[in-house]
Design an enzyme around this catalytic site. Structure first.
Site, PDB file in Angstrom:
ATOM      1  N   ARG A  74       0.839  -1.214   0.000  1.00  0.00           N
ATOM      2  CA  ARG A  74       0.000   0.000   0.000  1.00  0.00           C
ATOM      3  C   ARG A  74       0.870   1.260   0.000  1.00  0.00           C
ATOM      4  NH1 ARG A  74      -0.446   4.736   2.538  1.00  0.00           N
ATOM      5  NH2 ARG A  74       0.045   3.709   4.490  1.00  0.00           N
ATOM      6  N   ASP A  75       1.567   1.515   1.087  1.00  0.00           N
ATOM      7  CA  ASP A  75       2.334   2.763   1.168  1.00  0.00           C
ATOM      8  C   ASP A  75       3.464   2.744   0.148  1.00  0.00           C
ATOM      9  OD1 ASP A  75       2.921   5.265   2.094  1.00  0.00           O
ATOM     10  OD2 ASP A  75       3.470   4.670   4.118  1.00  0.00           O
ATOM     11  N   HIS A  81       9.220   7.104   7.489  1.00  0.00           N
ATOM     12  CA  HIS A  81       9.788   7.164   6.142  1.00  0.00           C
ATOM     13  C   HIS A  81      11.270   7.495   6.312  1.00  0.00           C
ATOM     14  CE1 HIS A  81       6.130   6.779   3.600  1.00  0.00           C
ATOM     15  NE2 HIS A  81       5.562   6.999   4.776  1.00  0.00           N
ATOM     16  N   CYS A 108       4.682   9.225  -0.223  1.00  0.00           N
ATOM     17  CA  CYS A 108       3.276   9.635  -0.228  1.00  0.00           C
ATOM     18  C   CYS A 108       3.077  10.647  -1.342  1.00  0.00           C
ATOM     19  CB  CYS A 108       2.893  10.252   1.119  1.00  0.00           C
ATOM     20  SG  CYS A 108       1.211  10.888   1.123  1.00  0.00           S
ATOM     21  N   ASN A 144       9.176   4.202   2.785  1.00  0.00           N
ATOM     22  CA  ASN A 144       9.176   3.750   4.170  1.00  0.00           C
ATOM     23  C   ASN A 144      10.523   3.114   4.457  1.00  0.00           C
ATOM     24  OD1 ASN A 144       6.209   3.233   3.069  1.00  0.00           O
ATOM     25  ND2 ASN A 144       6.082   3.604   5.256  1.00  0.00           N
TER      26      ASN A 144
HETATM   27  P1  HMG Z   1     -12.885  14.815  -2.208  1.00  0.00           P
HETATM   28  O1  HMG Z   1     -12.664  15.112  -3.663  1.00  0.00           O
HETATM   29  O2  HMG Z   1     -12.928  15.953  -1.253  1.00  0.00           O
HETATM   30  O3  HMG Z   1     -14.159  13.874  -1.954  1.00  0.00           O
HETATM   31  O4  HMG Z   1     -11.795  13.780  -1.756  1.00  0.00           O
HETATM   32  P2  HMG Z   1     -15.650  13.920  -2.329  1.00  0.00           P
HETATM   33  O5  HMG Z   1     -16.371  13.244  -1.226  1.00  0.00           O
HETATM   34  O6  HMG Z   1     -16.084  15.297  -2.759  1.00  0.00           O
HETATM   35  O7  HMG Z   1     -15.707  12.958  -3.622  1.00  0.00           O
HETATM   36  C1  HMG Z   1     -15.127  13.296  -4.869  1.00  0.00           C
HETATM   37  C2  HMG Z   1     -15.221  12.086  -5.799  1.00  0.00           C
HETATM   38  O8  HMG Z   1     -14.452  11.006  -5.255  1.00  0.00           O
HETATM   39  C3  HMG Z   1     -16.628  11.544  -5.960  1.00  0.00           C
HETATM   40  O9  HMG Z   1     -16.697  10.962  -7.259  1.00  0.00           O
HETATM   41  C4  HMG Z   1     -16.689  10.432  -4.941  1.00  0.00           C
HETATM   42  O10 HMG Z   1     -17.641   9.441  -5.254  1.00  0.00           O
HETATM   43  C5  HMG Z   1     -15.290   9.867  -5.038  1.00  0.00           C
HETATM   44  P3  HMG Z   1     -17.375  11.753  -8.509  1.00  0.00           P
HETATM   45  O11 HMG Z   1     -18.788  12.015  -8.051  1.00  0.00           O
HETATM   46  O12 HMG Z   1     -16.571  13.010  -8.669  1.00  0.00           O
HETATM   47  O13 HMG Z   1     -17.241  10.792  -9.631  1.00  0.00           O
HETATM   48  N1  HMG Z   1     -14.879   9.192  -3.807  1.00  0.00           N
HETATM   49  C6  HMG Z   1     -14.438   7.922  -3.744  1.00  0.00           C
HETATM   50  N2  HMG Z   1     -14.270   6.996  -4.696  1.00  0.00           N
HETATM   51  C7  HMG Z   1     -13.823   5.791  -4.283  1.00  0.00           C
HETATM   52  N3  HMG Z   1     -13.517   5.505  -2.991  1.00  0.00           N
HETATM   53  C8  HMG Z   1     -13.671   6.416  -2.024  1.00  0.00           C
HETATM   54  C9  HMG Z   1     -14.152   7.680  -2.392  1.00  0.00           C
HETATM   55  N4  HMG Z   1     -14.423   8.804  -1.693  1.00  0.00           N
HETATM   56  C10 HMG Z   1     -14.867   9.712  -2.559  1.00  0.00           C
HETATM   57  N5  HMG Z   1     -13.361   6.130  -0.765  1.00  0.00           N
HETATM   58  C11 HMG Z   1     -10.986  11.978  -0.400  1.00  0.00           C
HETATM   59  C12 HMG Z   1     -11.731  13.310  -0.412  1.00  0.00           C
HETATM   60  C13 HMG Z   1     -10.681  11.651   1.050  1.00  0.00           C
HETATM   61  C14 HMG Z   1     -11.860  10.896  -1.002  1.00  0.00           C
HETATM   62  C15 HMG Z   1      -9.696  12.136  -1.239  1.00  0.00           C
HETATM   63  O14 HMG Z   1      -9.014  13.251  -0.775  1.00  0.00           O
HETATM   64  C16 HMG Z   1      -8.806  10.928  -1.150  1.00  0.00           C
HETATM   65  O15 HMG Z   1      -9.120   9.877  -1.686  1.00  0.00           O
HETATM   66  N6  HMG Z   1      -7.645  11.095  -0.491  1.00  0.00           N
HETATM   67  C17 HMG Z   1      -6.736  10.002  -0.253  1.00  0.00           C
HETATM   68  C18 HMG Z   1      -5.304  10.448  -0.439  1.00  0.00           C
HETATM   69  C19 HMG Z   1      -4.403   9.276  -0.165  1.00  0.00           C
HETATM   70  O16 HMG Z   1      -4.749   8.140  -0.401  1.00  0.00           O
HETATM   71  N7  HMG Z   1      -3.166   9.590   0.304  1.00  0.00           N
HETATM   72  C20 HMG Z   1      -2.205   8.568   0.604  1.00  0.00           C
HETATM   73  C21 HMG Z   1      -2.558   7.748   1.818  1.00  0.00           C
HETATM   74  S1  HMG Z   1      -2.155   8.537   3.341  1.00  0.00           S
HETATM   75  C22 HMG Z   1      -0.483   8.200   3.573  1.00  0.00           C
HETATM   76  O17 HMG Z   1       0.159   7.673   2.696  1.00  0.00           O
HETATM   77  C23 HMG Z   1       0.139   8.514   4.919  1.00  0.00           C
HETATM   78  C24 HMG Z   1       0.395   7.249   5.759  1.00  0.00           C
HETATM   79  O18 HMG Z   1       1.234   6.350   5.078  1.00  0.00           O
HETATM   80  C25 HMG Z   1       1.042   7.649   7.098  1.00  0.00           C
HETATM   81  C26 HMG Z   1       2.248   8.560   6.920  1.00  0.00           C
HETATM   82  O19 HMG Z   1       3.202   8.199   6.221  1.00  0.00           O
HETATM   83  O20 HMG Z   1       2.192   9.646   7.496  1.00  0.00           O
HETATM   84  C27 HMG Z   1      -0.928   6.525   6.072  1.00  0.00           C
HETATM   85 MG    MG Z   2       3.371   6.496   5.020  1.00  0.00          MG
END
Ligand code: HMG
Ligand code: MG
Length: 284
Positions: free
Chosen positions: A12-13, A206, A237, A246
């Site tokens: 995933r990450d 990381h 990320c 990581n």
């Molecule tokens: P948004 O654009 O504000 O959301 O995104 P929305 O609710 O307005 O929806 C927009 C569109 O996305 C819609 O589709 C929704 O249906 C769809 P449209 O009508 O435009 O066709 N949608 C989805 N589709 C599938 N699955 C879903 C989903 N939710 C909405 N779950 C949102 C808000 C949170 C969805 C967006 O910002 C997002 O997906 N962000 C994720 C970013 C991400 O994955 N980042 C990496 C992971 S975090 C990380 O790596 C850190 C970590 O490792 C720890 C560390 O290292 O610190 C964990």
């Molecule tokens: Mg991470």
């Protein structure tokens, strides 16, 4: 022998940040190899918006294609209820919500303020609990934020406490940028430990500046025994510009083993998985 658990987050990450579209079957082969290495938990899917993170769009296919080893928990990220529904349909064993201790990263990563994000996670936790699915909580940017700079230990403490209050069984503390100095990590842990015992915390480092192993040492001294890592040091990320992968699982394994902990992992299989992961990365 005392145990340290490595929570494998490579599929995933590690893979979420790869520019090249990696074939679903290659992701499945990686997870299957990791299952054979002896992990108790493997994060292999992310039910986020495919527009935001296209690399994770095939998460349901990955979950459907893997061979589930008995006793292994296959985990998925779920930013909202839609993500949770998709994770339940894919039969994820556990899910994770992911908040941030800094406003800038929260906005960039989930398009919400810290508090808006936490408010969204509450119903996710509630619905997961109703289905008997446990939820892990992440706090990103626990020492530094790519947008806001230094992050105060109190901000991390507050978000970690909120995740605990909504029922997260464990809170993983992320040095998302991978530049945290051990002294800053130690101060942050001191603050968070006022809210949660070490047994409910994990370190997620990381390794942009080669400090991840030092930070793990600091966390070990504070009693933390779970560390997230990615085989082959995959990752980064997409919303943390400049962040490297990581810390490598095999490096964490070797360090903690040398310190006298056991991980329960098969080092030979781990080495094979690391080679496979590195091949996936370099084949851009
Ligand atoms: P948004 O654009 O504000 O959301 O995104 P929305 O609710 O307005 O929806 C927009 C569109 O996305 C819609 O589709 C929704 O249906 C769809 P449209 O009508 O435009 O066709 N949608 C989805 N589709 C599938 N699955 C879903 C989903 N939710 C909405 N779950 C949102 C808000 C949170 C969805 C967006 O910002 C997002 O997906 N962000 C994720 C970013 C991400 O994955 N980042 C990496 C992971 S975090 C990380 O790596 C850190 C970590 O490792 C720890 C560390 O290292 O610190 C964990
Ligand atoms: Mg991470």
């Amino acid at each position: 022998m005392e145990r340290v658990e490595i929570f494998e987050v490579g599929p995933r990450d590690g893979l979420q940040n790869e520019a090249r579209q990696i074939a679903t079957e290659d992701k499945i082969a990686l997870v299957d190899e990791l299952s054979a290495a002896g992990f108790a938990r493997i994060e292999c899917a992310s039910f986020v918006s495919p527009k935001w993170v296209p690399q994770m769009a095939d998460s349901a296919e990955v979950m459907a294609g893997i061979v589930r080893a008995p006793g292994v928990s296959y985990a998925a990220l779920t930013p909202n209820l839609k993500g949770l529904e998709r994770a339940i349909a894919a039969k994820a064993d556990e899910v994770a919500v992911f908040g941030s201790a800094s406003e800038g990263f929260s906005k960039a990563n989930i398009n919400a303020s810290i508090d808006e994000g936490l408010a969204r996670f509450e119903p996710v936790c509630e619905a997961a609990r109703a289905k008997g699915i446990r939820v892990r909580g992440y706090v990103s940017c626990v020492v530094e934020c790519p947008y806001d700079g230094a992050v105060s230990p109190d901000a991390v403490r507050r978000v970690a406490a909120s995740l605990r209050d909504m029922g997260c069984y464990e809170v993983s503390l992320g040095d998302t940028l991978g530049r945290g100095a051990p002294e800053a990590v130690d101060a942050m842990l001191e603050a968070v430990l006022q809210e949660l015992p070490a047994e409910r915390l994990a370190g997620h480092f990381h390794d942009t500046e080669g400090r991840a192993l030092d930070n793990i040492s600091v966390a070990l001294a504070r009693g933390i025994r779970v560390f997230d890592a990615a085989v082959g040091g995959l990752g980064g990320c997409p919303y943390a510009p400049g962040a490297a992968g990581n810390v490598a699982t095999e490096a964490v394994h070797d360090m903690v083993t040398a310190l006298g902990y056991e991980t329960g992992l098969d080092r030979t299989v781990l080495a094979q998985a690391a080679m496979r992961a590195k091949g996936m990365r370099s084949a851009r």
